[in-house]
Design a protein around this motif. Structure first.
Motif, short mmCIF file in Angstrom:
data_model
loop_
_atom_site.label_atom_id
_atom_site.label_comp_id
_atom_site.label_asym_id
_atom_site.label_seq_id
_atom_site.Cartn_x
_atom_site.Cartn_y
_atom_site.Cartn_z
N ILE A 89 -34.01 3.74 16.36
CA ILE A 89 -32.74 4.08 15.70
C ILE A 89 -32.37 5.52 16.02
CG2 ILE A 89 -31.66 4.42 13.45
CD1 ILE A 89 -32.96 1.97 12.49
N GLU A 90 -33.37 6.37 16.07
CA GLU A 90 -33.08 7.76 16.40
C GLU A 90 -32.52 7.88 17.80
OE1 GLU A 90 -32.95 10.72 14.82
OE2 GLU A 90 -33.05 9.29 13.18
N ARG A 91 -33.13 7.12 18.69
CA ARG A 91 -32.65 7.15 20.08
C ARG A 91 -31.20 6.71 20.17
NH1 ARG A 91 -35.33 3.33 23.28
NH2 ARG A 91 -37.07 3.21 21.83
N LEU A 92 -30.90 5.63 19.46
CA LEU A 92 -29.54 5.12 19.48
C LEU A 92 -28.59 6.11 18.84
CD1 LEU A 92 -30.24 1.44 18.48
CD2 LEU A 92 -29.38 2.23 20.66
N LYS A 93 -29.05 6.73 17.77
CA LYS A 93 -28.19 7.69 17.07
C LYS A 93 -27.87 8.86 17.98
CE LYS A 93 -28.81 7.14 12.14
NZ LYS A 93 -29.76 7.43 11.08
N ARG A 94 -28.85 9.27 18.73
CA ARG A 94 -28.59 10.40 19.63
C ARG A 94 -27.54 10.04 20.66
NH1 ARG A 94 -33.62 11.05 21.87
NH2 ARG A 94 -34.83 10.55 20.02
#
Lengths: 118, 293
Positions: free
Chosen positions: B111-116
């Motif tokens: 999710i963090e990757r996508l958020k970035r």
């Protein structure tokens, strides 16, 4: 009331033309001037990609000036001449909102973990 | 007899490999005890010449060459897997599917990757008005009605786009079934390839046709009788006369010629009104005139 059409074809047609603005007018009270000089004032239920408009609670004034009221009116796209847009609506914003909705629907199946609809 | 054979087999071999199939037991019974073990093994060995599928199917322990391989339910599944399907044969997708198998837990790393990737997107979309939408993921540029507006440079629609950008006042002639209905003057906010126009601050001047003498006699009859009742329009008496006259023309004509009568339209006074925001469908537009000052 469908916000976005279920058919890909209709979505593409709407996306690339100004019909999408009319689709953003769902639920608004507007006046539609028809090709034959009659006018219909009512609340827009639905507009499809071919500009067919469904109105409810319509005050219809035919070209000879006679008023009648109707619960439901369907106007074929070709018979539309003008559509009055309510003053309070921002055109560009409405178009962009509608385009965003189409994008959401288009990307629906891709990644469900991270939801785009905030 | 079968039982006896089985028992003798299990005595000799450390790993009990019992066959419940009558055929195979009779086969093995013919063999000499020393080669029996090897035979069974070779029969269970997939790569050997003496592989016996029936034995393999019914034996509880078959030495698999690749134990950790993917299992399929049928041959069709295998076939579609080999064709690549949705890229399943690729190793990176295997991992992806393993992760998907643990779908329940929200993987925070992912999710963090996508958020970035996504973090700039909402800000950008709001910032750019009617400009191009940039996609965070590798996708071709969005093509929608707003992005298509600047694409028409060089053509008349490109000229119209110039009017949109430079906020030039534009005069649009609206058509009726035959001829001019009126003129609209305003600023174009948006347009599309069908020449549907979105107008702002519009001044509409149009003359409304009073009676369109076209096809049906009966229609004309009713409309002309109604004309006398209308006081809003100009000179009902005058128009009534003319329409009666034209009606007489009609009656002299044969019924077969009804659809070929010359349309005579009586026009009323020109009405002027102001509309803040109006959408005009393209097929009603006769011509567009730029009002350069």
């Amino acid at each position: 009331m469908d916000i976005v059409s279920h058919s890909i074809r209709e979505r593409t047609i709407a996306e690339n033309s100004l019909v999408i603005l009319l689709q953003g007018l769902h639920g608004q009270m507007t006046t539609v001037d028809l090709r034959d000089e009659s006018t219909a004032r009512g609340r827009i239920i639905n507009v499809d990609a071919f500009m067919n408009i469904r109105l409810e609670k319509v005050l219809y004034r035919d070209r000879l000036g006679f008023m009648s009221s109707m619960d439901d009116l369907f106007i074929t796209g070709r018979n539309v001449r003008y559509v009055h847009i309510p003053d309070h609506m921002n055109i560009i914003e409405t178009i962009e909102t509608q385009l965003a909705k189409i994008h959401c629907v288009r990307n629906f199946g891709a990644r469900k973990e991270y939801s785009k609809n905030k | 007899m079968e039982e006896g054979e089985r028992e003798s087999e299990s005595e000799r071999r450390s790993a009990p490999s019992q066959t419940s199939d009558q055929q195979t037991t009779t086969e093995t019974s013919r063999q000499t005890p020393e080669t029996e073990e090897d035979d069974v093994e070779t029969k269970l060995d997939i790569s050997s010449d003496k592989f016996d599928p029936l034995l393999a199917l019914y034996s509880p322990q078959v030495p698999l060459p690749f134990p950790n391989i993917r299992c399929f339910n049928n041959i069709a599944e295998y076939e579609s897997f080999m064709k690549g399907g949705r890229g399943r044969a690729k190793p990176e997708n295997v991992e992806k599917r393993l992760r998907k198998a643990q779908k329940g837990k929200a993987d925070p790393e992912r999710i963090e990757r996508l958020k970035r990737l996504m973090v700039n997107n909402p800000v950008e979309e709001e910032g750019e008005g009617s400009g191009v939408k940039r996609q965070p993921r590798r996708r071709k540029a969005a093509k929608n009605v707003l992005t298509r507006m600047p694409l028409h440079t060089g053509s008349p629609l490109g000229e119209l786009n110039r009017c949109v950008q430079e906020k030039i006042r534009v005069k649009v002639h609206i058509r009726t079934f035959k001829g001019l209905r009126g003129v609209c003057s305003g600023f174009v906010v948006a347009f599309d390839k069908f020449w549907n126009l979105l107008f702002e601050k519009l001044k509409v001047q149009e003359s409304v046709a009073l009676s369109a003498v076209e096809n049906q006699k009966s229609e004309l009859h009713s409309s002309s009788s109604r004309l006398t009742n209308q006081t809003r329009r100009t000179d009902p008496r005058h128009t009534q006369e003319r329409s009666e006259h034209s009606e007489k023309d009609k009656t002299t004509l044969k019924a077969a010629q009804q659809f070929k009568t010359k349309p005579k339209v009586e026009y009323g006074r020109v009405h002027t009104r102001h509309v803040n925001q109006l959408f005009i469908r393209g097929e009603n537009i006769l011509l567009v005139n730029l009002q350069l000052e």
